[in-house]
Design an enzyme around this catalytic site. Structure first.
Site, short mmCIF file in Angstrom:
data_model
loop_
_atom_site.label_atom_id
_atom_site.label_comp_id
_atom_site.label_asym_id
_atom_site.label_seq_id
_atom_site.Cartn_x
_atom_site.Cartn_y
_atom_site.Cartn_z
N SER A 36 0.81 -1.22 0.00
CA SER A 36 0.00 0.00 0.00
C SER A 36 0.84 1.27 0.00
CB SER A 36 -0.94 0.01 1.21
OG SER A 36 -0.20 -0.03 2.42
N ASP A 185 -6.17 7.92 9.01
CA ASP A 185 -5.95 6.69 9.78
C ASP A 185 -4.71 6.77 10.65
OD1 ASP A 185 -3.86 6.37 7.97
OD2 ASP A 185 -4.71 4.60 6.99
N HIS A 188 -1.10 5.66 7.04
CA HIS A 188 -0.66 5.78 5.64
C HIS A 188 -0.29 7.22 5.29
CE1 HIS A 188 -2.83 1.92 5.48
NE2 HIS A 188 -1.96 1.62 4.52
#
Length: 214
Positions: A36, A185, A188
């Site tokens: 990711s 979050d 990230h």
């Protein structure tokens, strides 16, 4: 997805030359192979690591193409399984592969021996095909304990030495722990966080490209 306790960055980038030779007539072709963090989780099209790195290289006079092969949630086992397929779909042999995998292994508590074996197989295949590699390393979360952390963090420099690959010790250098560079979050990187990551790794990418054979 990458989820772990925040911890301070430890490494800094080293300046490098931008003299590049490429077998691709349209400029160097770079494979960004990761999870990711490479895929630009939570960001719009054109805002992730691969497009930002491509833009940064071009601003520095390197007409590179960066192929985004990031898959959110991917482990080293997943990367190992899809490597051949990914290379077949690129439409050309990469001048450099940036390998950024292992964070999700760590978050799942995978035995570092397993992570190392998978990364070893990935680097061995790239080496077999004559594709230079830049290993993007990762640090272990402190709550996993000193033994796990020692064994896990040794994987990246060990394999870089084994395959004579370039090493960027910590892909999230300068981003972890700085909430202004993270998505909601708290984990990230946001656009500015990716920009910081690209700025950090750019000299190492330049150096790796300069070493690549035409």
């Amino acid at each position: 997805m990458i989820r772990w306790l925040l911890f301070p960055a430890l490494f800094a980038a080293v300046p490098a030359s931008a003299q590049v030779a490429s077998s691709n007539k349209d400029g160097p072709l770079i494979l960004a192979f990761g999870d990711s963090l490479t895929a630009g989780y939570g960001l719009g099209r054109g805002l992730g690591f691969a497009p930002q790195l491509q833009d940064a290289l071009r601003r520095n006079g390197i007409k590179a193409r960066v192929h985004d092969a990031g898959v959110s949630g991917d482990t080293t086992a997943g990367g190992r399984a899809r490597l051949s397929w990914t290379l077949q779909r690129m439409g050309g042999k990469p001048d450099l592969a940036i390998v950024e995998l292992g964070a999700n292994d760590m978050l799942r508590g995978v035995d570092p021996k397993v992570t190392e074996a998978n990364l070893d197989a990935i680097l061995a295949e790239l080496n077999k095909q004559g594709i230079p590699v830049l290993v993007a390393g990762m640090l272990a979360a402190p709550n996993l304990g000193p033994d796990y952390r020692r064994r896990y963090e040794a994987i990246f420099p060990t394999l870089a030495r084994k395959y004579d690959a370039d090493l960027y010790p910590f892909f999230l250098q300068g981003v972890v722990g700085n909430r202004t560079l993270l998505l909601g979050d708290g984990v990230h990187p946001n656009f500015e966080g990716i920009k910081r990551m690209v700025t950090g790794i750019l000299p190492t990418v330049q150096r790796a490209l300069a070493k690549a054979k035409p």
